[in-house]
Design a protein around this motif. Structure first.
Motif: not given
Length: 301
Positions: A11, A13-15, A18, A82-83, A85-87, A89-90
């Motif tokens: 996977n 990692d989002v961090d 970023r 990916i970032l 979509i993550n941001d 959703a958050v």
């Protein structure tokens, strides 16, 4: 027979993604650390972890600024998606909704190519943020963002010379009416935007290097007016490849028209901390322009 299970892929990692995307935007470990609230060494460790995870070197640190390797370029588009979509959703499920108005200035070339699709998707994702759009010349927009009149601008620029993050690049060509014939002993008739237009600067510098005289037959800040002048046979101009129309032809170096620098568009933010709404739109534009089908005729290298 025993069932063999293929191990799942690692996977991302989002961090780590970023940190990588921010490093590409800034070109600096120090600046990336400042933006993310980490030390320079911590950012370096994150990039090393990501490189170990994907099994490839992602950044070239040999120059004055950090630039992505070919593998890094490939990962960058996925990282931004990916970032994003993550941001999103958050932002919808965890954080309070971002509200406000973003003052966005844009050059006509970018507005006609990409802005409608980007803003339509942005307003669907963030309905409580209102973009306020101004279309003007790059010189006016650059002065405006420096004066704090805009939160973000999309302007023509020279990569490495002017401020901003390059998000779109494609070839710039000399063009004339399809049946235009150059009279070598006479001045080159030009259709240009008012000074200090970047394309005008490129054209006059190239003609000066060739020792060609010129005269201005049409002046307009509107790309559509310059296109019309060319199709009408009033003069020669420089257009980004995607804005060349039927009824025009490209003039070549063999005809005495030197190769011009690429046409580039940069995203520039006003000085100081961006508002949450402006930060959200800035990231959204960067993310969308990293997707291959949105990134113009030529990907930014």
């Amino acid at each position: 027979m025993p069932v063999r299970h293929t191990p799942p892929p690692p996977n991302l990692d989002v961090d780590l993604l970023r940190a990588f995307a921010t490093l590409v935007d800034t070109g600096s470990f120090t600046r990336t650390g400042e933006l993310l609230g980490r030390t320079q060494s911590a950012v370096s460790v994150q990039i090393k972890r990501l490189e170990d995870l994907v099994g490839a070197r992602l950044c070239d640190r040999s120059g004055r600024s950090v630039v992505p390797t070919p593998a890094g370029e490939q990962l960058l588009g996925y990282a931004r998606r990916i970032l994003s979509i993550n941001d999103e959703a958050v932002g919808r499920l965890v954080m309070p909704p971002v509200r406000g108005t973003v003052r966005l200035g844009t050059a006509e070339e970018f507005a006609s190519q990409f802005l409608a699709d980007i803003l339509a998707e942005f307003t669907r994702s963030f309905p409580t943020v209102t973009p306020e759009i101004t279309v003007d010349s790059s010189a006016v927009l650059q002065s405006g963002v420096e004066a704090g009149l805009f939160d973000l601008v999309l302007v023509k620029h020279v990569p490495g010379e002017d401020p901003g993050t390059t998000i779109w690049r494609e070839p710039l060509h000399w063009v004339a009416k399809a049946d235009w014939v150059d009279v070598m002993e006479g001045p080159v008739p030009l259709a240009v935007s008012p000074a200090p237009c970047l394309y005008r600067r490129f054209m006059l510098a190239a003609l000066g290097q060739m020792g060609r005289s010129w005269e201005i037959r049409c002046t307009s800040a509107a790309v559509s007016a310059l296109q019309a002048a060319v199709v009408a046979g009033l003069g020669v101009t420089a257009l980004a490849r995607s804005t060349i129309l039927p009824g025009m032809r490209v003039l070549t170096p063999d005809e005495g028209f030197p190769t011009l620098p690429d046409s580039s568009i940069a995203l520039v933010s006003r000085f100081g901390a961006a508002t949450p709404a402006a930060e959200r739109l800035m990231r959204f534009i960067l993310d969308r322009m990293a997707i291959p089908h949105m990134s113009g005729i030529r990907r930014v290298k």
